[in-house]
Motif scaffolding. Structure first.
Motif, mmCIF file in Angstrom:
data_model
loop_
_atom_site.group_PDB
_atom_site.id
_atom_site.type_symbol
_atom_site.label_atom_id
_atom_site.label_comp_id
_atom_site.label_asym_id
_atom_site.label_seq_id
_atom_site.Cartn_x
_atom_site.Cartn_y
_atom_site.Cartn_z
ATOM 1 N N GLN A 199 0.805 -1.216 0.000
ATOM 2 C CA GLN A 199 0.000 0.000 0.000
ATOM 3 C C GLN A 199 0.837 1.264 0.000
ATOM 4 N N MET A 200 2.025 1.226 0.568
ATOM 5 C CA MET A 200 2.838 2.443 0.656
ATOM 6 C C MET A 200 4.324 2.125 0.622
ATOM 7 N N PRO A 201 4.808 1.659 -0.533
ATOM 8 C CA PRO A 201 6.219 1.266 -0.605
ATOM 9 C C PRO A 201 7.178 2.406 -0.320
ATOM 10 N N ASP A 202 6.790 3.655 -0.615
ATOM 11 C CA ASP A 202 7.679 4.785 -0.371
ATOM 12 C C ASP A 202 7.770 5.140 1.100
ATOM 13 N N LYS A 203 6.872 4.615 1.959
ATOM 14 C CA LYS A 203 6.864 4.924 3.384
ATOM 15 C C LYS A 203 7.470 3.806 4.231
ATOM 16 N N ASN A 213 -0.691 13.203 13.335
ATOM 17 C CA ASN A 213 -1.487 14.372 12.973
ATOM 18 C C ASN A 213 -2.647 13.912 12.098
ATOM 19 N N ARG A 214 -3.803 13.703 12.713
ATOM 20 C CA ARG A 214 -4.987 13.209 12.014
ATOM 21 C C ARG A 214 -5.878 14.394 11.660
ATOM 22 N N GLY A 215 -5.694 14.919 10.472
ATOM 23 C CA GLY A 215 -6.516 16.029 10.011
ATOM 24 C C GLY A 215 -6.411 17.252 10.902
ATOM 25 N N GLY A 216 -5.250 17.510 11.459
ATOM 26 C CA GLY A 216 -5.052 18.645 12.342
ATOM 27 C C GLY A 216 -5.220 18.307 13.811
ATOM 28 N N GLU A 217 -5.821 17.176 14.101
ATOM 29 C CA GLU A 217 -5.969 16.725 15.492
ATOM 30 C C GLU A 217 -4.717 15.949 15.879
ATOM 31 N N LYS A 218 -4.118 16.314 16.981
ATOM 32 C CA LYS A 218 -2.894 15.659 17.442
ATOM 33 C C LYS A 218 -3.259 14.446 18.296
ATOM 34 N N VAL A 219 -2.813 13.285 17.875
ATOM 35 C CA VAL A 219 -3.068 12.034 18.582
ATOM 36 C C VAL A 219 -1.720 11.477 19.026
ATOM 37 N N ALA A 253 0.842 3.416 15.595
ATOM 38 C CA ALA A 253 1.663 4.240 14.715
ATOM 39 C C ALA A 253 0.750 4.939 13.722
ATOM 40 N N GLY A 254 1.249 5.989 13.123
ATOM 41 C CA GLY A 254 0.483 6.693 12.102
ATOM 42 C C GLY A 254 0.831 6.172 10.721
ATOM 43 N N VAL A 255 -0.184 6.055 9.883
ATOM 44 C CA VAL A 255 0.035 5.684 8.489
ATOM 45 C C VAL A 255 -0.588 6.759 7.608
ATOM 46 N N PRO A 256 -0.036 6.977 6.433
ATOM 47 C CA PRO A 256 -0.550 8.015 5.550
ATOM 48 C C PRO A 256 -2.003 7.754 5.163
ATOM 49 N N ASP A 257 -2.773 8.843 5.037
ATOM 50 C CA ASP A 257 -4.179 8.765 4.642
ATOM 51 C C ASP A 257 -4.475 9.923 3.698
ATOM 52 N N ASP A 258 -5.178 9.643 2.604
ATOM 53 C CA ASP A 258 -5.470 10.669 1.604
ATOM 54 C C ASP A 258 -6.366 11.777 2.144
#
Length: 109
Positions: free
Chosen positions: A8-12, A47-53, A74-79
């Protein structure tokens, strides 16, 4: 979780630097006996849409559940949100199966 994310995210994914070291984002040390201890991560905030988790807050909430022995977040990229938290858990003895036991639907404080 690493293998499932690779497609899903080879660059990450973790990368090997020019110096030959694997870059995972984890902070660790090697003991005199040769054991590797992962003690922290480079990035603790998602950083989930500006909300810090904070990962530790979600991990502690998961560990408070009786069916969870240990957890990591952990955080994963989301469009849409930029990043979203994902969790890996180790179920406690008798904690049920990974799917279908209601664990994924448990609201967190």
């Amino acid at each position: 979780m690493l293998a499932a994310s690779a497609d899903q995210m080879p660059d990450k994914m973790a990368t090997v630097g020019e110096d030959g070291w694997l870059r995972t984002g984890d902070l660790a040390h090697v003991s005199a006996d040769g054991f590797v201890y992962v003690v922290d991560r480079v990035k603790d905030m998602i950083n989930r849409g500006g909300e810090k988790v904070w990962s530790i807050d979600v991990e502690e909430a998961l560990r408070a559940l009786p069916q969870v022995r240990d957890a990591m977040v952990a955080g994963v990229p989301d469009d849409v949100y930029g990043e979203v938290p994902v969790a890996g858990v180790v179920l406690a003895d008798g904690g049920g199966q990974a799917q279908g036991d209601g664990l994924t639907r448990t609201p967190l404080p």
